[in-house]
Design an enzyme around this catalytic site. Sequence first.
Site, short mmCIF file in Angstrom:
data_model
loop_
_atom_site.label_atom_id
_atom_site.label_comp_id
_atom_site.label_asym_id
_atom_site.label_seq_id
_atom_site.Cartn_x
_atom_site.Cartn_y
_atom_site.Cartn_z
N GLU A 285 0.82 -1.22 0.39
CA GLU A 285 -0.12 -0.16 0.04
C GLU A 285 0.80 1.72 0.02
O GLU A 285 2.06 1.20 -0.14
CB GLU A 285 -0.84 0.21 0.92
CG GLU A 285 -0.27 0.25 2.20
CD GLU A 285 -1.43 0.28 3.68
OE1 GLU A 285 -2.31 1.81 3.83
OE2 GLU A 285 -1.57 -0.41 4.24
N ARG B 99 -2.16 10.96 7.08
CA ARG B 99 -2.20 10.61 5.37
C ARG B 99 -3.17 10.53 4.65
O ARG B 99 -3.12 10.04 3.93
CB ARG B 99 -1.75 9.31 5.89
CG ARG B 99 -0.51 8.99 6.40
CD ARG B 99 -0.35 8.08 6.73
NE ARG B 99 -0.35 6.75 5.18
CZ ARG B 99 -0.47 5.03 5.32
NH1 ARG B 99 -0.83 4.52 6.47
NH2 ARG B 99 -0.37 4.53 4.67
N ARG C 53 -5.75 6.12 -0.96
CA ARG C 53 -4.61 4.36 -0.79
C ARG C 53 -4.17 4.15 -2.85
O ARG C 53 -5.61 4.09 -3.20
CB ARG C 53 -4.43 3.44 -0.05
CG ARG C 53 -4.47 4.24 1.34
CD ARG C 53 -2.86 4.67 2.17
NE ARG C 53 -3.64 4.64 3.58
CZ ARG C 53 -3.87 5.96 4.17
NH1 ARG C 53 -3.87 6.99 3.37
NH2 ARG C 53 -3.70 6.07 5.25
N HIS D 205 -10.45 4.92 1.93
CA HIS D 205 -9.68 4.35 2.76
C HIS D 205 -10.29 2.49 2.96
O HIS D 205 -10.34 1.88 4.31
CB HIS D 205 -9.76 4.75 4.46
CG HIS D 205 -8.70 3.98 5.11
ND1 HIS D 205 -9.16 2.76 6.07
CD2 HIS D 205 -7.25 4.19 5.57
CE1 HIS D 205 -7.85 3.49 7.32
NE2 HIS D 205 -7.00 3.93 6.51
#
Length: 168
Positions: free
Chosen positions: A127, A138, A142, A157
Amino acid sequence: MRNRSVVALLLTGLLAIALLAFGGTGILESLAGSPTPATSSSAAPVPEAPVPGPAEVRTPAAVPGPDAAPANPSGLPSISESALPAEARRTLALIRAGGPYSYSQDDKTFGNFERLLPRQSSGYYREYTVPTPGESDRGARRIVAGAGGEKYYTQDHYDSFTFIAEGS
């Protein structure tokens, strides 16, 4: 003396069975020095297929090169690379370059505990953070990359994924 002969005969038979079971007929042929006779059958022998000559050799059509993007193995919706947010495109470029990454959690194993991506062995997925402007951490975005080269984008997420069609 007779018992020893019977035991020797039984051991020889067991050895022959073991050789056939674990080594095939090739071991017996090499021990005997001659080929093992074929079992008889009433069917005609099957001719061997001819070996193609140089003009008959066929090359596979459309073999992807080493830089070709993998096909979508997931059945998930796909998104073209050009349609990704600019931060995701920059993260893809970092992945291709092998880093360096801005976050220590990047390039770590992704467990796929949600089971939304195709099941693979542990360690198959990695990831990477896609920075979110205005976030102090963050954020939720992703990119998850598979060992086969496929990449997926999530903006929530890991609640959902889209396959990234790279190069488009």
